[in-house]
Design a protein around this motif. Structure first.
Motif, PDB file in Angstrom:
ATOM      1  N   THR A  28      -5.237 -12.146   1.932  1.00 51.48           N
ATOM      2  CA  THR A  28      -5.339 -13.822   1.818  1.00 51.48           C
ATOM      3  C   THR A  28      -5.257 -14.470   3.206  1.00 51.48           C
ATOM      4  N   GLU A  29      -4.467 -14.295   4.229  1.00 50.41           N
ATOM      5  CA  GLU A  29      -4.411 -14.760   5.357  1.00 50.41           C
ATOM      6  C   GLU A  29      -5.625 -14.541   6.102  1.00 50.41           C
ATOM      7  N   LEU A  40      -8.632 -13.888   5.106  1.00 49.08           N
ATOM      8  CA  LEU A  40      -9.843 -14.633   4.432  1.00 49.08           C
ATOM      9  C   LEU A  40      -9.645 -16.436   4.639  1.00 49.08           C
ATOM     10  N   ALA A  41      -8.547 -16.680   4.770  1.00 53.47           N
ATOM     11  CA  ALA A  41      -8.235 -18.058   5.064  1.00 53.47           C
ATOM     12  C   ALA A  41      -8.557 -18.283   6.488  1.00 53.47           C
ATOM     13  N   ALA A  98     -11.267 -18.054   8.007  1.00 47.90           N
ATOM     14  CA  ALA A  98     -12.891 -18.495   7.742  1.00 47.90           C
ATOM     15  C   ALA A  98     -12.839 -19.980   7.604  1.00 47.90           C
ATOM     16  N   ILE A  99     -11.893 -20.588   6.829  1.00 43.09           N
ATOM     17  CA  ILE A  99     -12.138 -22.116   6.788  1.00 43.09           C
ATOM     18  C   ILE A  99     -11.863 -22.842   8.155  1.00 43.09           C
ATOM     19  N   GLU A 100     -11.322 -22.334   9.073  1.00 39.67           N
ATOM     20  CA  GLU A 100     -10.964 -22.943  10.019  1.00 39.67           C
ATOM     21  C   GLU A 100     -12.484 -22.917  11.062  1.00 39.67           C
ATOM     22  N   ALA A 132     -15.053 -24.317  10.117  1.00 33.83           N
ATOM     23  CA  ALA A 132     -15.737 -25.748   9.934  1.00 33.83           C
ATOM     24  C   ALA A 132     -15.341 -26.563  11.052  1.00 33.83           C
ATOM     25  N   ASP A 133     -14.346 -26.454  11.589  1.00 35.70           N
ATOM     26  CA  ASP A 133     -14.015 -27.226  12.911  1.00 35.70           C
ATOM     27  C   ASP A 133     -14.569 -27.269  14.150  1.00 35.70           C
ATOM     28  N   ALA A 172     -15.947 -10.884   6.723  1.00 38.10           N
ATOM     29  CA  ALA A 172     -14.653 -11.951   6.722  1.00 38.10           C
ATOM     30  C   ALA A 172     -13.826 -11.340   8.030  1.00 38.10           C
ATOM     31  N   GLN A 194     -15.540 -13.157  10.695  1.00 33.51           N
ATOM     32  CA  GLN A 194     -15.303 -14.485  10.775  1.00 33.51           C
ATOM     33  C   GLN A 194     -13.752 -14.888  11.113  1.00 33.51           C
ATOM     34  N   ALA A 222     -12.491 -17.157  14.249  1.00 36.15           N
ATOM     35  CA  ALA A 222     -11.495 -18.256  14.129  1.00 36.15           C
ATOM     36  C   ALA A 222     -10.309 -18.061  14.940  1.00 36.15           C
TER      37      ALA A 222
END
Length: 143
Positions: free
Chosen positions: A12-13, A15-16, A18-20, A22-23, A65, A68, A72
């Motif tokens: 989970t950590e 995969l999370a 990847a959200i970064e 977008a910054d 993933a 990505q 990040a």
């Protein structure tokens, strides 16, 4: 009988992370643009920066993933690095991938620890660093 389970590759950590990404929007007009492609998995990273060191970083990532997550981690930790510092980190990461260096060489690198035994993921881990070297080498060549 207790079962021995290897850490999950796609935690989970991980995969999370990847959200970064977008910054870090990619800037097609940036003076320094680099590109790297993994021969093993086809992942691609394009990088934009404003100069001879990594400033105003932008990323366009088409990767698994692991790639990505590596991008990040790179984005957060590489700010202000020049080509020499990036090259040194590529060497350090190569040693880490061969189990010759601890994950403490870079913050949050331990999140990629489960990918280390997977040789097919090594290029994805190094991809953002190689894109940065490509961008910075073009900037230095233009001087």
């Amino acid at each position: 009988m207790a079962s021995s389970r290897a850490p999950a590759l796609y935690s989970t950590e991980l995969l999370a992370l990847a959200i970064e990404l977008a910054d870090y929007p990619f800037d097609t007009a940036a003076p320094a643009i680099g590109h790297a492609r993994s021969r093993s998995c086809g992942s691609v990273i394009d990088l934009s920066s404003s100069g001879g060191s990594l400033e105003d970083l932008g990323l366009r990532v088409s990767a698994c993933a692991v790639g990505q997550a590596s991008a990040a981690i790179f984005a957060r930790e590489s700010s202000g690095m020049n080509a020499a510092a990036i090259a040194a980190m590529v060497e350090n990461l190569g040693e880490w991938l061969q189990d010759k260096a601890p994950s403490s060489i870079l913050p949050r690198l331990e999140l990629l620890e489960p990918a280390r035994p997977h040789l097919g993921r090594h290029e994805a881990i190094l991809l953002p660093w190689r894109a940065a070297l490509d961008a910075l080498s073009k900037t230095e060549a233009a001087r």
